[in-house]
Design a protein around this motif. Structure first.
Motif, PDB file in Angstrom:
ATOM      1  N   ASN A   1       1.076  -1.044  -0.207  1.00  0.00           N
ATOM      2  CA  ASN A   1      -0.077  -0.186  -0.197  1.00  0.00           C
ATOM      3  C   ASN A   1       0.697   1.310  -0.089  1.00  0.00           C
ATOM      4  OD1 ASN A   1      -1.235   2.382   1.680  1.00  0.00           O
ATOM      5  ND2 ASN A   1      -3.130   1.135   1.283  1.00  0.00           N
ATOM      6  N   LEU A   2       0.495   2.408  -0.658  1.00  0.00           N
ATOM      7  CA  LEU A   2       1.368   2.672  -1.496  1.00  0.00           C
ATOM      8  C   LEU A   2       0.648   5.056  -0.889  1.00  0.00           C
ATOM      9  CD1 LEU A   2       3.429   1.954  -4.010  1.00  0.00           C
ATOM     10  CD2 LEU A   2       4.816   2.551  -2.485  1.00  0.00           C
ATOM     11  N   ASP A   3      -0.790   4.556   0.022  1.00  0.00           N
ATOM     12  CA  ASP A   3      -1.088   5.582  -0.057  1.00  0.00           C
ATOM     13  C   ASP A   3      -0.768   6.138   0.850  1.00  0.00           C
ATOM     14  OD1 ASP A   3      -4.271   6.275  -0.229  1.00  0.00           O
ATOM     15  OD2 ASP A   3      -3.307   7.321   1.415  1.00  0.00           O
ATOM     16  N   ALA A   4      -0.565   8.155  -0.037  1.00  0.00           N
ATOM     17  CA  ALA A   4       0.419   9.083   0.701  1.00  0.00           C
ATOM     18  C   ALA A   4       1.311   8.621   1.403  1.00  0.00           C
ATOM     19  CB  ALA A   4      -0.952   9.485   2.634  1.00  0.00           C
ATOM     20  N   ARG A   5       2.492   8.530   0.719  1.00  0.00           N
ATOM     21  CA  ARG A   5       3.374   7.590   0.886  1.00  0.00           C
ATOM     22  C   ARG A   5       4.356   7.664  -0.353  1.00  0.00           C
ATOM     23  NH1 ARG A   5       0.441   2.806   3.059  1.00  0.00           N
ATOM     24  NH2 ARG A   5       1.442   3.275   5.781  1.00  0.00           N
ATOM     25  N   VAL A   6       6.150   8.213  -0.260  1.00  0.00           N
ATOM     26  CA  VAL A   6       6.794   7.543  -1.243  1.00  0.00           C
ATOM     27  C   VAL A   6       7.686   6.477  -0.312  1.00  0.00           C
ATOM     28  CG1 VAL A   6       8.999   8.648  -2.145  1.00  0.00           C
ATOM     29  CG2 VAL A   6       6.754  10.074  -1.786  1.00  0.00           C
ATOM     30  N   VAL A   7       8.120   5.497  -0.772  1.00  0.00           N
ATOM     31  CA  VAL A   7       8.894   4.383  -1.317  1.00  0.00           C
ATOM     32  C   VAL A   7       9.851   3.988  -1.930  1.00  0.00           C
ATOM     33  CG1 VAL A   7       9.407   1.645  -0.747  1.00  0.00           C
ATOM     34  CG2 VAL A   7       6.974   2.936   0.576  1.00  0.00           C
ATOM     35  N   VAL A   8      11.423   4.357  -1.692  1.00  0.00           N
ATOM     36  CA  VAL A   8      11.784   3.976  -2.174  1.00  0.00           C
ATOM     37  C   VAL A   8      12.916   2.870  -2.023  1.00  0.00           C
ATOM     38  CG1 VAL A   8      14.665   4.974  -2.801  1.00  0.00           C
ATOM     39  CG2 VAL A   8      12.941   6.823  -1.777  1.00  0.00           C
ATOM     40  N   VAL A   9      12.953   2.285  -3.067  1.00  0.00           N
ATOM     41  CA  VAL A   9      13.938   0.932  -3.059  1.00  0.00           C
ATOM     42  C   VAL A   9      15.506   1.339  -3.787  1.00  0.00           C
ATOM     43  CG1 VAL A   9      13.211  -1.559  -3.938  1.00  0.00           C
ATOM     44  CG2 VAL A   9      11.789   0.721  -3.181  1.00  0.00           C
ATOM     45  N   ALA A  10      16.168   0.491  -3.045  1.00  0.00           N
ATOM     46  CA  ALA A  10      17.336   0.501  -3.232  1.00  0.00           C
ATOM     47  C   ALA A  10      18.399  -0.943  -2.537  1.00  0.00           C
ATOM     48  CB  ALA A  10      18.425   2.146  -2.203  1.00  0.00           C
ATOM     49  N   PRO A  11      19.221  -0.865  -3.908  1.00  0.00           N
ATOM     50  CA  PRO A  11      19.873  -1.927  -3.503  1.00  0.00           C
ATOM     51  C   PRO A  11      20.511  -2.401  -2.344  1.00  0.00           C
ATOM     52  CG  PRO A  11      20.703  -1.273  -5.806  1.00  0.00           C
ATOM     53  CD  PRO A  11      19.639   0.086  -4.788  1.00  0.00           C
ATOM     54  N   ASP A  12      20.877  -3.152  -1.373  1.00  0.00           N
ATOM     55  CA  ASP A  12      20.969  -3.523  -0.281  1.00  0.00           C
ATOM     56  C   ASP A  12      22.894  -4.267  -0.558  1.00  0.00           C
ATOM     57  OD1 ASP A  12      22.100  -4.565   1.922  1.00  0.00           O
ATOM     58  OD2 ASP A  12      20.735  -5.105   2.504  1.00  0.00           O
ATOM     59  N   VAL A  13      24.231  -2.958  -1.208  1.00  0.00           N
ATOM     60  CA  VAL A  13      24.957  -3.548  -1.830  1.00  0.00           C
ATOM     61  C   VAL A  13      25.627  -4.750  -0.452  1.00  0.00           C
ATOM     62  CG1 VAL A  13      25.660  -1.294  -1.598  1.00  0.00           C
ATOM     63  CG2 VAL A  13      26.218  -1.846   0.253  1.00  0.00           C
ATOM     64  N   ASP A  14      25.626  -5.097   0.554  1.00  0.00           N
ATOM     65  CA  ASP A  14      25.612  -6.032   1.545  1.00  0.00           C
ATOM     66  C   ASP A  14      25.012  -7.127   1.453  1.00  0.00           C
ATOM     67  OD1 ASP A  14      26.687  -4.685   3.397  1.00  0.00           O
ATOM     68  OD2 ASP A  14      25.986  -3.920   4.470  1.00  0.00           O
ATOM     69  N   ALA A  15      23.746  -7.436   0.500  1.00  0.00           N
ATOM     70  CA  ALA A  15      23.075  -8.718   1.078  1.00  0.00           C
ATOM     71  C   ALA A  15      22.640  -9.006  -0.625  1.00  0.00           C
ATOM     72  CB  ALA A  15      21.634  -8.880   1.482  1.00  0.00           C
ATOM     73  N   ASN A  16      23.322  -8.075  -2.016  1.00  0.00           N
ATOM     74  CA  ASN A  16      23.161  -7.936  -2.749  1.00  0.00           C
ATOM     75  C   ASN A  16      21.537  -8.554  -3.598  1.00  0.00           C
ATOM     76  OD1 ASN A  16      24.157  -7.714  -5.826  1.00  0.00           O
ATOM     77  ND2 ASN A  16      24.132 -10.299  -5.919  1.00  0.00           N
ATOM     78  N   SER A  17      20.898  -7.557  -2.594  1.00  0.00           N
ATOM     79  CA  SER A  17      19.446  -8.006  -3.252  1.00  0.00           C
ATOM     80  C   SER A  17      18.912  -6.362  -2.321  1.00  0.00           C
ATOM     81  CB  SER A  17      18.741  -9.141  -1.992  1.00  0.00           C
ATOM     82  OG  SER A  17      18.811  -8.171  -0.536  1.00  0.00           O
ATOM     83  N   ALA A  18      17.093  -6.550  -2.886  1.00  0.00           N
ATOM     84  CA  ALA A  18      16.698  -4.956  -3.041  1.00  0.00           C
ATOM     85  C   ALA A  18      16.262  -4.913  -1.694  1.00  0.00           C
ATOM     86  CB  ALA A  18      15.882  -4.883  -4.270  1.00  0.00           C
ATOM     87  N   THR A  19      16.399  -3.404  -1.080  1.00  0.00           N
ATOM     88  CA  THR A  19      15.499  -3.129   0.048  1.00  0.00           C
ATOM     89  C   THR A  19      15.369  -2.249   0.420  1.00  0.00           C
ATOM     90  OG1 THR A  19      17.769  -4.382   0.889  1.00  0.00           O
ATOM     91  CG2 THR A  19      16.371  -2.651   2.422  1.00  0.00           C
ATOM     92  N   ILE A  20      13.220  -1.859   1.079  1.00  0.00           N
ATOM     93  CA  ILE A  20      12.984  -0.583   1.066  1.00  0.00           C
ATOM     94  C   ILE A  20      13.517   0.328   2.019  1.00  0.00           C
ATOM     95  CG2 ILE A  20      11.329   0.714   2.662  1.00  0.00           C
ATOM     96  CD1 ILE A  20       9.733  -1.987   2.080  1.00  0.00           C
ATOM     97  N   LYS A  21      14.654   1.059   1.394  1.00  0.00           N
ATOM     98  CA  LYS A  21      15.353   1.520   1.641  1.00  0.00           C
ATOM     99  C   LYS A  21      14.835   2.997   2.983  1.00  0.00           C
ATOM    100  CE  LYS A  21      19.591   4.048   2.069  1.00  0.00           C
ATOM    101  NZ  LYS A  21      21.549   3.564   2.180  1.00  0.00           N
ATOM    102  N   CYS A  22      13.899   3.479   2.018  1.00  0.00           N
ATOM    103  CA  CYS A  22      13.593   4.934   2.685  1.00  0.00           C
ATOM    104  C   CYS A  22      12.395   5.667   2.435  1.00  0.00           C
ATOM    105  CB  CYS A  22      14.732   6.394   2.585  1.00  0.00           C
ATOM    106  SG  CYS A  22      14.221   8.041   2.753  1.00  0.00           S
ATOM    107  N   PRO A  23      11.850   5.074   3.372  1.00  0.00           N
ATOM    108  CA  PRO A  23       9.659   5.850   3.113  1.00  0.00           C
ATOM    109  C   PRO A  23       9.810   7.482   4.020  1.00  0.00           C
ATOM    110  CG  PRO A  23       9.648   4.144   4.959  1.00  0.00           C
ATOM    111  CD  PRO A  23      11.409   4.925   4.980  1.00  0.00           C
ATOM    112  N   LEU A  24       9.469   8.065   2.759  1.00  0.00           N
ATOM    113  CA  LEU A  24       9.309   9.218   3.016  1.00  0.00           C
ATOM    114  C   LEU A  24       7.786   9.770   3.971  1.00  0.00           C
ATOM    115  CD1 LEU A  24      11.052  11.099   0.052  1.00  0.00           C
ATOM    116  CD2 LEU A  24      12.254  10.658   2.535  1.00  0.00           C
TER     117      LEU A  24
END
Length: 227
Positions: free
Chosen positions: A204-227
């Motif tokens: 659910n993204l209602d009233a959200r900004v979610v930034v998904v960035a690479p996890d350099v340690d795990a080599n996978s995608a991680t939700i980095k920074c919800p604004l």
């Protein structure tokens, strides 16, 4: 991101020039990239409802959202969107090729993700950006049959375990037929926005900004920074 219905009011801006909230978010994202807080943005994905009247005179204003799309396209390689029930595009507008508005089709992002999308909500088809139930589900399932990794909707499923609002018809369809990630807005869930649904997940993204960035340690995608 989804449902950023509002305006930016600053004391040094002239009356009537208040930016849509999505335009302000584009500037903030650019700043975060410049500071190294987040990596350069490959793709912005928008699940609708970005408009508000200039004077914010009532909730749920309906109007054009090209300004937000264009602002976000200047800070990312591509913008993929579905329209919400309060969004419109001017009939004379020709958007750059890097901005794609989905409505039943599937595209491939610059990094290889297959993304499908369907805008609007279930309701009276005589009203703006609304479908009758049968037509919406049919078009959504035709989109799913094209095997996207991610499905973008404006109206999304309910969370029966958490008693949070959504459309049960969409829930049933996703449970039986989609194993990817569904992104949606329209109804706000104040916490725990990511749920399992059938063999897939929904966010659910209602009233959200979610930034998904690479996890350099795990080599996978991680939700980095919800604004």
């Amino acid at each position: 991101m989804s449902d950023l219905q509002g305006r930016e009011y600053l004391s040094d801006r002239l009356e009537g020039t208040e930016r849509l909230l999505g335009e302000a978010v584009a500037e903030e994202l650019s700043l975060l990239v410049g500071l190294g807080e987040i990596p350069p943005i490959s793709t912005v994905m928008i699940c609708g409802d970005l408009y508000e009247y200039p004077d914010c005179r009532k909730p749920g204003g309906t109007g054009p959202v090209e300004a937000v799309f264009l602002s976000l396209s200047r800070v990312s390689e591509e913008v993929i969107a579905v329209l919400g029930n309060h969004d419109s595009l001017a009939s004379t507008t020709i958007l750059p090729a890097k901005i794609v508005v989905l409505n039943g089709n599937v595209v491939k992002t610059n990094f290889g993700l297959r993304v499908g999308g369907l805008g609007g909500i279930i309701g009276d088809p005589k009203r703006h950006n609304r479908w009758d139930e049968h037509a919406f589900v049919r078009h959504m399932e035709l989109c799913i049959q094209k095997r996207p990794h991610t499905l973008m909707l404006h109206e999304g499923p309910e969370d029966t375990d958490g008693s949070r609002e959504g459309n049960p018809v969409i829930t049933q369809s996703l449970e039986k037929g989609f194993s990817g990630l569904t992104l949606f807005g329209h109804k706000h869930w104040p916490d725990s926005p990511l749920i399992d649904i059938g063999n897939g997940q929904a966010l659910n993204l209602d009233a959200r900004v979610v930034v998904v960035a690479p996890d350099v340690d795990a080599n996978s995608a991680t939700i980095k920074c919800p604004l």
